[in-house]
Scaffold this active site. Sequence first.
Site, PDB file in Angstrom:
ATOM      1  N   GLY A  14      57.154  39.762  29.416  1.00 29.66           N
ATOM      2  CA  GLY A  14      57.006  40.077  30.840  1.00 29.66           C
ATOM      3  C   GLY A  14      55.732  40.856  31.122  1.00 29.66           C
ATOM      4  O   GLY A  14      55.726  41.793  31.904  1.00 29.66           O
ATOM      5  N   GLY A  15      54.625  40.446  30.495  1.00 30.72           N
ATOM      6  CA  GLY A  15      53.318  41.002  30.873  1.00 30.72           C
ATOM      7  C   GLY A  15      52.788  40.182  32.044  1.00 30.72           C
ATOM      8  O   GLY A  15      53.529  39.471  32.731  1.00 30.72           O
ATOM      9  N   THR A  16      51.475  40.246  32.252  1.00 30.87           N
ATOM     10  CA  THR A  16      50.859  39.468  33.347  1.00 30.87           C
ATOM     11  C   THR A  16      51.183  37.989  33.160  1.00 30.87           C
ATOM     12  O   THR A  16      51.498  37.283  34.124  1.00 30.87           O
ATOM     13  CB  THR A  16      49.330  39.676  33.351  1.00 30.87           C
ATOM     14  OG1 THR A  16      49.067  41.071  33.271  1.00 30.87           O
ATOM     15  CG2 THR A  16      48.699  39.134  34.623  1.00 30.87           C
ATOM     16  N   ALA A  17      51.121  37.508  31.915  1.00 25.69           N
ATOM     17  CA  ALA A  17      51.363  36.073  31.675  1.00 25.69           C
ATOM     18  C   ALA A  17      52.804  35.700  32.011  1.00 25.69           C
ATOM     19  O   ALA A  17      53.064  34.699  32.694  1.00 25.69           O
ATOM     20  CB  ALA A  17      51.046  35.730  30.221  1.00 25.69           C
ATOM     21  N   LYS A  80      35.907  42.167  44.625  1.00 26.28           N
ATOM     22  CA  LYS A  80      34.885  41.951  43.587  1.00 26.28           C
ATOM     23  C   LYS A  80      33.999  40.773  43.999  1.00 26.28           C
ATOM     24  O   LYS A  80      34.518  39.693  44.300  1.00 26.28           O
ATOM     25  CB  LYS A  80      35.582  41.662  42.252  1.00 26.28           C
ATOM     26  CG  LYS A  80      34.639  41.249  41.134  1.00 26.28           C
ATOM     27  CD  LYS A  80      35.376  40.957  39.836  1.00 26.28           C
ATOM     28  CE  LYS A  80      34.455  40.311  38.817  1.00 26.28           C
ATOM     29  NZ  LYS A  80      35.151  39.848  37.617  1.00 26.28           N
ATOM     30  N   VAL A 187      63.670  40.516  21.355  1.00 25.34           N
ATOM     31  CA  VAL A 187      64.014  39.290  20.632  1.00 25.34           C
ATOM     32  C   VAL A 187      63.888  39.578  19.140  1.00 25.34           C
ATOM     33  O   VAL A 187      62.829  40.010  18.676  1.00 25.34           O
ATOM     34  CB  VAL A 187      63.056  38.129  21.023  1.00 25.34           C
ATOM     35  CG1 VAL A 187      63.376  36.869  20.229  1.00 25.34           C
ATOM     36  CG2 VAL A 187      63.119  37.859  22.520  1.00 25.34           C
ATOM     37  N   LEU A 344      48.102  35.735  26.066  1.00 29.72           N
ATOM     38  CA  LEU A 344      47.479  36.136  24.796  1.00 29.72           C
ATOM     39  C   LEU A 344      48.062  35.403  23.606  1.00 29.72           C
ATOM     40  O   LEU A 344      47.415  35.267  22.577  1.00 29.72           O
ATOM     41  CB  LEU A 344      47.617  37.648  24.612  1.00 29.72           C
ATOM     42  CG  LEU A 344      46.921  38.499  25.693  1.00 29.72           C
ATOM     43  CD1 LEU A 344      47.254  39.976  25.516  1.00 29.72           C
ATOM     44  CD2 LEU A 344      45.412  38.294  25.665  1.00 29.72           C
ATOM     45  N   GLU A 353      33.681  38.020  30.987  1.00 30.40           N
ATOM     46  CA  GLU A 353      33.592  37.308  32.275  1.00 30.40           C
ATOM     47  C   GLU A 353      34.965  37.268  32.962  1.00 30.40           C
ATOM     48  O   GLU A 353      35.200  36.431  33.827  1.00 30.40           O
ATOM     49  CB  GLU A 353      33.009  35.909  32.083  1.00 30.40           C
ATOM     50  CG  GLU A 353      31.491  35.890  31.869  1.00 30.40           C
ATOM     51  CD  GLU A 353      30.676  36.087  33.159  1.00 30.40           C
ATOM     52  OE1 GLU A 353      31.265  36.037  34.250  1.00 30.40           O
ATOM     53  OE2 GLU A 353      29.453  36.295  33.058  1.00 30.40           O
ATOM     54  N   ILE A 357      43.055  36.076  32.885  1.00 29.53           N
ATOM     55  CA  ILE A 357      44.085  35.831  33.906  1.00 29.53           C
ATOM     56  C   ILE A 357      43.909  34.420  34.471  1.00 29.53           C
ATOM     57  O   ILE A 357      44.882  33.714  34.740  1.00 29.53           O
ATOM     58  CB  ILE A 357      44.043  36.926  34.989  1.00 29.53           C
ATOM     59  CG1 ILE A 357      44.519  38.241  34.361  1.00 29.53           C
ATOM     60  CG2 ILE A 357      44.889  36.559  36.205  1.00 29.53           C
ATOM     61  CD1 ILE A 357      44.461  39.461  35.261  1.00 29.53           C
TER      62      ILE A 357
HETATM   63  P1  FAD Z   1      51.258  41.304  27.027  1.00 30.76           P
HETATM   64  O1  FAD Z   1      50.771  42.083  28.179  1.00 30.76           O
HETATM   65  O2  FAD Z   1      51.062  41.901  25.673  1.00 30.76           O
HETATM   66  O3  FAD Z   1      52.808  41.044  27.247  1.00 30.76           O
HETATM   67  C1  FAD Z   1      53.643  40.640  26.206  1.00 30.76           C
HETATM   68  C2  FAD Z   1      55.076  40.723  26.650  1.00 30.76           C
HETATM   69  O4  FAD Z   1      55.908  40.238  25.606  1.00 30.76           O
HETATM   70  C3  FAD Z   1      55.549  42.141  26.958  1.00 30.76           C
HETATM   71  O5  FAD Z   1      56.410  42.149  28.061  1.00 30.76           O
HETATM   72  C4  FAD Z   1      56.329  42.515  25.698  1.00 30.76           C
HETATM   73  O6  FAD Z   1      57.316  43.485  25.955  1.00 30.76           O
HETATM   74  C5  FAD Z   1      56.942  41.159  25.372  1.00 30.76           C
HETATM   75  N1  FAD Z   1      57.395  41.054  23.988  1.00 30.76           N
HETATM   76  C6  FAD Z   1      56.663  41.021  22.854  1.00 30.76           C
HETATM   77  N2  FAD Z   1      57.471  40.947  21.776  1.00 30.76           N
HETATM   78  C7  FAD Z   1      58.728  40.907  22.243  1.00 30.76           C
HETATM   79  C8  FAD Z   1      60.018  40.841  21.642  1.00 30.76           C
HETATM   80  N3  FAD Z   1      60.183  40.805  20.311  1.00 30.76           N
HETATM   81  N4  FAD Z   1      61.100  40.834  22.440  1.00 30.76           N
HETATM   82  C9  FAD Z   1      60.982  40.870  23.784  1.00 30.76           C
HETATM   83  N5  FAD Z   1      59.795  40.931  24.411  1.00 30.76           N
HETATM   84  C10 FAD Z   1      58.694  40.973  23.649  1.00 30.76           C
HETATM   85  N6  FAD Z   1      42.011  39.686  31.398  1.00 30.76           N
HETATM   86  C11 FAD Z   1      41.391  39.513  32.571  1.00 30.76           C
HETATM   87  O7  FAD Z   1      41.624  38.496  33.243  1.00 30.76           O
HETATM   88  N7  FAD Z   1      40.499  40.425  33.034  1.00 30.76           N
HETATM   89  C12 FAD Z   1      40.162  41.534  32.321  1.00 30.76           C
HETATM   90  O8  FAD Z   1      39.381  42.349  32.792  1.00 30.76           O
HETATM   91  C13 FAD Z   1      40.748  41.704  31.055  1.00 30.76           C
HETATM   92  N8  FAD Z   1      40.439  42.750  30.257  1.00 30.76           N
HETATM   93  C14 FAD Z   1      40.994  42.848  29.007  1.00 30.76           C
HETATM   94  C15 FAD Z   1      40.567  43.862  28.138  1.00 30.76           C
HETATM   95  C16 FAD Z   1      41.089  43.932  26.850  1.00 30.76           C
HETATM   96  C17 FAD Z   1      40.593  44.978  25.899  1.00 30.76           C
HETATM   97  C18 FAD Z   1      42.096  43.019  26.432  1.00 30.76           C
HETATM   98  C19 FAD Z   1      42.704  43.127  25.057  1.00 30.76           C
HETATM   99  C20 FAD Z   1      42.522  42.040  27.292  1.00 30.76           C
HETATM  100  C21 FAD Z   1      41.961  41.931  28.570  1.00 30.76           C
HETATM  101  N9  FAD Z   1      42.335  40.904  29.424  1.00 30.76           N
HETATM  102  C22 FAD Z   1      41.717  40.743  30.626  1.00 30.76           C
HETATM  103  C23 FAD Z   1      43.402  39.998  29.045  1.00 30.76           C
HETATM  104  C24 FAD Z   1      44.674  40.409  29.748  1.00 30.76           C
HETATM  105  O9  FAD Z   1      44.996  41.737  29.463  1.00 30.76           O
HETATM  106  C25 FAD Z   1      45.826  39.504  29.315  1.00 30.76           C
HETATM  107  O10 FAD Z   1      45.442  38.168  29.439  1.00 30.76           O
HETATM  108  C26 FAD Z   1      47.027  39.717  30.173  1.00 30.76           C
HETATM  109  O11 FAD Z   1      47.384  41.067  30.209  1.00 30.76           O
HETATM  110  C27 FAD Z   1      48.189  38.899  29.691  1.00 30.76           C
HETATM  111  O12 FAD Z   1      48.800  39.455  28.571  1.00 30.76           O
HETATM  112  P2  FAD Z   1      50.176  38.836  28.099  1.00 30.76           P
HETATM  113  O13 FAD Z   1      51.121  38.879  29.229  1.00 30.76           O
HETATM  114  O14 FAD Z   1      49.890  37.541  27.458  1.00 30.76           O
HETATM  115  O15 FAD Z   1      50.619  39.839  26.939  1.00 30.76           O
END
Ligand code: FAD
Length: 507
Positions: A14-17, A80, A187, A344, A353, A357
């Site tokens: 439940g991150g941004t993705a 922006k 999980v 991710l 760039e 997202i």
């Molecule tokens: P996460 O935010 O890591 O979410 C993962 C989810 O999975 C969480 O809810 C976690 O609790 C859950 N999870 C994991 N394991 C388990 C488990 N075993 N059981 C239950 N739940 C679990 N993107 C941009 O577009 N612009 C930017 O400026 C930008 N800057 C960034 C800077 C950095 C340094 C980094 C590393 C990334 C950046 N990004 C940027 C990328 C952006 O942060 C990600 O694309 C975005 O946050 C999506 O992350 P996610 O949801 O895939 O992963």
Amino acid sequence: MQSANIEHIVIVGGGTAGWMTAAALANRLPQKLCRITLVESDVIGTVGVGESTIPHIRQFNQTLGIDEATFIKKTHATVKLGIKFNDWGNIGDSYFHPFGEHGEITQGIDFHQYWLKARSLGETYGLEQYSIAAMAGFAGKFPLSTSNKPTVFADYTYSYHIDASAYAAFLSDYAQQRGVQRIEGKVVKVNQHLNDFVQSITLESGQTIEGDLFIDCSGFKALLIDGTLNTPYLDWSQWLPTDSAVAAPCEHAPGDHSSSKGKIALQPYTQATARVSGWQWQIPLQHRIGNGHVFTSAFLSDQHATDILMNSLPGKALANPKILRFKAGRRQYSWQKNVVAIGLSSGFLEPLESTSIYLIQLGVSKLLELFPDKAFRQAEMNEYNRSICQQYELIRNFIILHFHVTKRNDSPFWDYCRNMAIPDELQHLLTLFAESGRTDLAQFGVWPAVCIGQNIIPQHYDARLDNIDAEQIKQLMANHRHKIQSMLATFPQADDYIQELLTRGTR
Ligand code: FAD
């Protein structure tokens, strides 16, 4: 033959993705046909960065029916207009990569070709002086007003800085209001059918959740696509050697409080400043500034990277610095069997760039375009993987360009970047641009800003321009500059635009 429909989608993470995916699916899929469950772990949390976006996010919000004023209020967003790059081509250099185009295509010829021709005639104006976004950005202005939207600024040409955690929370409410079931829990096991398709996930509580389609949004953990299906990760760190970041938010500097309405005067652009072994971002939100230093651990220690960041914060730090690790690359297949990786878990391209997202958005919209039934046809999966791969490679090459095209020789990091072998496709495009300023259509708009900004001035302009009288060219360029200057006078300050939307409140 028609196969049975998907009845239950399970999103892990439940991150941004995760929440962008849940919100988009809830908006587009009929609830009667298909249930959606999202599992997230409060203990594990999210990556917690990702604050700079590109204009496509506006289309995403519009499709979901999200009102701009509500969005800006809920995510503490600012506008922006592009990215200001400092010290990239050389220390002391600076350029602006604006959204939208420079000038206008005239008689079918790209504007930067006119700029090259004018240059050969002795003109010295920079390319960015022909960009509405760049000139408005430098003046702290914004090319739209909430009441009277000029049409000269095409759609798709601005974006936002957002609090990414607040955006995920906002989309979580949106999705749950539309029937998505949220389950908090970790999980601990993924169970498979005999054909290796995922059957269910088991949580620490012992609860088992079955599904037909699983979306892996578990971030770098990649629980399903990697942990269960062992899908290989293509490592691109030979071209994008940064592997770490240190991030710390800070207060606005006192001098920022100077807009016409006495509110905070914010730069309507992201700043990306090259450092000795990486680069540093600065992203202004309404209530704070996001800062981070992306670096290469082989060339710089965590402590040194942290010192560089903390010693250059524009205001008082609001949290302790946080270190993040990553590896540039992508999953060989984002869709395998009944698992689609979005976010991710499907790959990482560093945030230079602000494209991550956007890649999430692309992943969700492609999934909706190719939405499967229980037959899970290989051709649909192949098409999904092909288009995701294409976008990843396009963006990867564009990001490599920034690092490679530099004259900096002040550190082993920049020596590596300047001298490294680059992908063939990128080498071809670079030679093409350096010789004649031509660009691939898919890269149109973005290449001239970055290449010219980093001192790659094409050797030749488009020969068709010799059919146009020199004085006519000079006049056309002067007209563009005057048009932008007269428009600038009518634009509001960027933060006044935000304030106006905030006072409107939520609809
Ligand atoms: P996460 O935010 O890591 O979410 C993962 C989810 O999975 C969480 O809810 C976690 O609790 C859950 N999870 C994991 N394991 C388990 C488990 N075993 N059981 C239950 N739940 C679990 N993107 C941009 O577009 N612009 C930017 O400026 C930008 N800057 C960034 C800077 C950095 C340094 C980094 C590393 C990334 C950046 N990004 C940027 C990328 C952006 O942060 C990600 O694309 C975005 O946050 C999506 O992350 P996610 O949801 O895939 O992963």
